[in-house]
Write an enzyme that holds these catalytic residues in place. Structure first.
Site: not given
Length: 412
Positions: A284, A292, A301, A328
């Protein structure tokens, strides 16, 4: 008018019917026999390629023979009647006989020509690649689709295929299998037929293509075999593309969740049956929501793509499956890997990700990303199901995150 006995009438009926055995065989038994004169031979071994002059000569001889038989039969039965028959009746009978023979001649010409050209017409107009070969594999007919497929061109005449050996296009083991089928069909009274099956052909340009091929026996006087060929290259490419779309995460090019679940189930069953270990590793990204928020989802991305490549490069073997588990999170199925091997893989992934920079996507050199990892291994019946193994690895992951992130935690 002359009245004939029932016997004479039956003979005239038989004469007036078209003797189809001469060209297309016995319609009752299905045996095909082209009949020729004693001193006449067809100019080609292919019964479908008779020259027009040869055809007309045989038709003429056949018609004259029928006319002689017809006249003789009428003459014999006319003599059995009383002398009261007049010359007018005789003239009428002759006219009727001539008309019958004329009709027979016209019908024979029409049916004979149709029978000889029907197969050629079929081959030419069928909308798939088709060739016709003789019992030795020599190509006797080919349509434009076969030329385009086998010679890899659209403008070459079909005559360029005529006379070639069909076996030269076959690969092993299909080539030997085809030869065996030919031999069996010549030694035993059974035709050579088979339903569509997949094989590979050698092309004139040296390449190979995957095709589906079927063979149909035509019971001519000399056996012919119709072969329909379907190019599977396009369909295989489309299938592979569809499979890739259905099994791959479009952003990271890793396997998707569906493939991960299927592989975990498959490898679990195999490893349990064989007594081999199996491990699961879950990864993770730390604080990815903050990444983000600070840099935008487009950069997020790009970050996911770079981390996916780092994970993929750390896989110990091709049997392992690396997948985007969701958002993620990433996950690995590692068959035949014990606790030590999955720990080493997790450490290599951690090193690869910590060494990443993001200047190539337009971010500052100070930007870094870390991951937390948790893993579990099934050894000697520790877990009862594949789902239990997955839950244990997920629990280990959350302990790693709770202990400060950028950590690797193993299931207790």
């Amino acid at each position: 008018m002359l009245e004939l006995t029932s016997t004479a009438e039956n003979q005239l009926t038989q004469i007036s019917q078209v003797n189809m055995d001469m060209f297309i065989g016995d319609t009752k038994t299905g045996n095909i026999n082209c009949q020729f004169g004693v001193n006449e031979l067809p100019p080609s071994t292919n019964p479908l390629k008779l020259e027009p002059q040869f055809l007309s000569n045989n038709l003429a001889n056949h018609t004259i023979s029928n006319r002689a038989i017809s006249n003789q039969t009428i003459s014999n039965h006319t003599g059995a009647h009383t002398n009261s028959s007049t010359s007018a009746n005789t003239g009428a009978n002759k006219a009727d006989s001539n008309q019958v023979n004329t009709d027979v001649n016209a019908t024979e010409t029409k049916l004979g020509g149709h029978a000889l050209s029907s197969l050629s017409t079929l081959v030419e107009h069928i909308m798939e690649a088709m060739i016709v070969v003789d019992e030795f594999g020599n190509i006797q007919m080919a349509n434009r689709h076969a030329v385009s497929l086998l010679l890899d061109c659209d403008k070459t005449s079909a005559n360029s295929l005529i006379g070639q050996r069909w076996q030269s296009y076959l690969c092993e083991p299909q080539k030997s299998h085809y030869q065996q089928m030919i031999l069996e069909s010549r030694l035993e009274p059974r035709p050579l037929n088979h339903l569509p099956n997949e094989t590979t052909l050698n092309m004139s340009n040296g390449q190979t293509i995957d095709v589906e091929m079927s063979v149909t026996h035509f019971p001519m006087s000399e056996p012919l075999f119709g072969i329909i060929i379907r190019d599977l290259s396009k369909y295989r490419a489309e299938y592979q593309q569809l499979y890739k779309w259905a099994s791959t995460d479009c952003l990271t090019n890793l396997s998707n969740r569906r493939v991960f679940d299927a592989d975990l189930k498959h490898h679990w069953k195999t490893c349990i049956e064989q007594g081999d270990p199996i491990s699961v590793l879950i990864i993770d990204i730390d604080h990815f929501k903050t990444f983000n928020d600070n840099h935008g989802h487009v950069m997020g991305d790009r970050c996911l793509q770079k981390i996916a490549n780092a994970i993929k490069s750390a896989l110990p073997n091709e049997d392992c499956t690396a997948a985007r588990y969701g958002g993620e999170e990433f996950a690995l199925v590692m068959p035949n890997c014990n606790t030590e091997e999955v720990q080493q893989t997790a450490q290599l992934i951690q090193q690869n990700i910590n060494a990443l920079t993001y200047m190539d996507i337009g971010l500052d050199i100070s930007v870094t990303v870390s991951v937390s990892q948790g893993h579990a291994s099934e050894i000697n019946g520790q877990f009862r199901t594949a789902n239990a193994l997955l839950c244990a690895a997920d629990t280990a992951l959350y302990r790693a995150k709770a202990e400060g992130r950028n950590r690797i935690n193993a299931c207790c």
